[in-house]
Write an enzyme that holds these catalytic residues in place. Structure first.
Site, mmCIF file in Angstrom:
data_model
loop_
_atom_site.group_PDB
_atom_site.id
_atom_site.type_symbol
_atom_site.label_atom_id
_atom_site.label_comp_id
_atom_site.label_asym_id
_atom_site.label_seq_id
_atom_site.Cartn_x
_atom_site.Cartn_y
_atom_site.Cartn_z
ATOM 1 N N ASP A 115 -12.381 -8.462 -1.925
ATOM 2 C CA ASP A 115 -12.176 -9.130 -0.723
ATOM 3 C C ASP A 115 -12.290 -8.347 0.309
ATOM 4 O OD1 ASP A 115 -11.138 -11.181 0.664
ATOM 5 O OD2 ASP A 115 -9.076 -11.390 0.705
ATOM 6 N N CYS A 130 -10.397 -8.009 3.718
ATOM 7 C CA CYS A 130 -9.169 -8.365 3.484
ATOM 8 C C CYS A 130 -7.662 -7.233 4.056
ATOM 9 C CB CYS A 130 -8.485 -8.425 1.973
ATOM 10 S SG CYS A 130 -7.008 -9.872 1.500
ATOM 11 N N GLU A 151 2.076 -17.263 8.335
ATOM 12 C CA GLU A 151 3.007 -17.869 8.826
ATOM 13 C C GLU A 151 3.951 -17.556 10.370
ATOM 14 O OE1 GLU A 151 5.495 -16.174 4.589
ATOM 15 O OE2 GLU A 151 5.427 -14.544 6.297
ATOM 16 N N PRO A 169 3.521 -7.304 4.578
ATOM 17 C CA PRO A 169 4.404 -8.719 4.217
ATOM 18 C C PRO A 169 5.216 -8.136 2.951
ATOM 19 C CG PRO A 169 2.262 -8.210 3.417
ATOM 20 C CD PRO A 169 2.405 -7.622 4.262
ATOM 21 N N HIS A 224 0.875 -2.237 1.386
ATOM 22 C CA HIS A 224 0.298 -2.934 2.446
ATOM 23 C C HIS A 224 1.283 -4.752 2.257
ATOM 24 C CE1 HIS A 224 -0.932 -4.294 -1.753
ATOM 25 N NE2 HIS A 224 -2.091 -5.211 -1.110
ATOM 26 N N ALA A 267 4.486 -5.547 -0.829
ATOM 27 C CA ALA A 267 5.884 -5.515 -1.630
ATOM 28 C C ALA A 267 5.408 -5.320 -2.950
ATOM 29 C CB ALA A 267 6.598 -6.943 -1.527
#
Length: 393
Positions: A75, A78, A159, A298, A322, A324
């Site tokens: 990815d 990302c 979000e 995040p 980057h 948790a």
């Protein structure tokens, strides 16, 4: 918490910001990377480190005259985007369900794409370089065009969050979609073929690499930068649509100016100067955190997220975590948790509450506060966010 050197016997040391002992497979992966001859100085592991493909997710690898495509990952580019708005929590009251349903209608998720590309997408200047990309992706131009402005699946999300002052933030997580994946696969396959031809004794076939100065390196580097730019612009396109929806419900469509905008990669490679030497830095699940760099870390969809500012810690190659980091695999999460657990762990969040997103349950992730405590020497927290709406990929 400062780093701790891992007890590994490799030519280059491994410095870890994680406060947990690495499992044997993770330790082996760290050793494999640190034993490569072109690794510069040391390998840095972030506090959210966990198993990846070839290299650990949450690792920062600086290399001299070589790059490992599988360490960058599939990815390409990302990352995260967030904006701080002038809106406050009370303006959202009674509107979250409608906002969520409109986001889901405006931004394709999973394998879906836009029915047609909008003007901002077709005007993107980098399309003119598409013809120079790897021959293996040339048939994908229309798909790449239609997927620009789409979220993707897995742990990608959109979000609406509130900070501790009840200020509204908009945040999203996405990458370079199918085109980035295919570019990465083409080059990873080439690297593996070259390694076979050269009879290279690699500790893991996924650590096949390109050497600077070769045509293969130049082709990968060009495609990588294109993919990273695609990912960044993809986030901009989605954020623009997202912002318009929120403006429609909160201020009748009047355009607002963000108080702060952040857009950062966490799967990518760049040429950077470290310890007075220009090297290639691969961040596989890590964010650049030079002094004054803004980053986004995040948590899961039931935990906090953080907007941070870098402290420029050179031992981490100016990087931070980057997110948790996963505590358990997707398949294990589906076995361990029930739908009731998901409903319980996402209380107060307007989001999907069905078995289709069970693998993304907050309990499948490491506690974000712990991850943040372990990197107080890497970043300072600018804002602490809690989501009130989450759209999953």
């Amino acid at each position: 918490m400062p780093y701790e050197p891992l007890p590994v016997s490799t030519s280059k040391p491994v410095l870890s910001w994680a406060n947990h002992n690495l499992a044997s497979a993770e330790l082996q992966m760290a050793k494999n990377v640190a034993s490569l001859p072109f690794v510069y100085k040391h390998v840095a592991l972030m506090p959210d480190v966990h198993l990846g493909k070839g290299a650990l997710v949450g690792s920062v690898i600086a290399t001299e005259d070589a790059i490992i495509p599988a360490a960058v990952g599939v990815d390409i580019g990302c990352g995260m985007a967030a904006i701080k708005t002038p809106f406050t929590a009370d303006q959202l009251e009674g509107k979250l369900k409608q906002i969520r349903s409109e986001i889901e209608a405006a931004i394709p998720v999973g394998f879906n794409e836009n029915k047609e590309a909008d003007k901002a997408v077709t005007n993107w200047s980098n399309w003119r370089d598409f013809k120079d990309l790897h021959p293996g992706v040339q048939r994908l131009e229309t798909k790449a065009l239609r997927q620009m402005g789409s979220l993707g699946g897995g742990n990608h999300f959109i979000e609406v969050c509130l900070d501790t002052e009840d200020q509204v933030w908009l945040m999203l997580h996405s990458g370079s979609r199918h085109i980035g994946n295919q570019l990465a696969q083409c080059h990873i396959n080439t690297a593996k073929e070259l390694a076979k031809l050269a009879n290279l004794k690699l500790p893991d076939p996924d650590l096949a690499y390109f050497v600077a100065g070769t045509d293969e390196f130049a082709a990968y580097w060009r495609d990588l930068q294109w993919g990273q730019n695609y990912a960044r612009f993809n986030r901009d396109v989605m954020m623009n649509r997202f912002k318009k929806i929120v403006e429609k419900y909160l201020v009748g469509g009047k355009q607002i100016k963000p108080l702060l905008s952040v857009n950062c990669h966490h799967n990518y490679a760049e040429k950077e100067l470290h310890f007075d030497k220009e090297v290639y830095v691969t961040r596989k699940g890590a964010v650049r955190a030079r002094e004054e760099d803004y980053g986004i870390i995040p948590g899961s969809m039931g935990a906090k997220s953080f907007i941070v500012k870098g402290k420029g810690n050179h031992d981490s190659y100016c990087s931070c975590s980057h997110g948790a980091g996963r505590l358990m695999s997707r398949s294990k999460a589906k076995k361990v948790f029930t739908l009731d657990d998901l409903i319980d762990q996402t209380q107060g969040v307007e989001c999907r509450k069905d078995t289709g997103v069970l693998d993304e349950i907050p309990g499948a992730y490491k506690p974000i506060e712990e991850v943040m405590n372990n990197q107080s020497d890497l970043v300072e927290v600018v804002a602490t966010l809690k989501q009130v709406l989450c759209v999953k990929g």
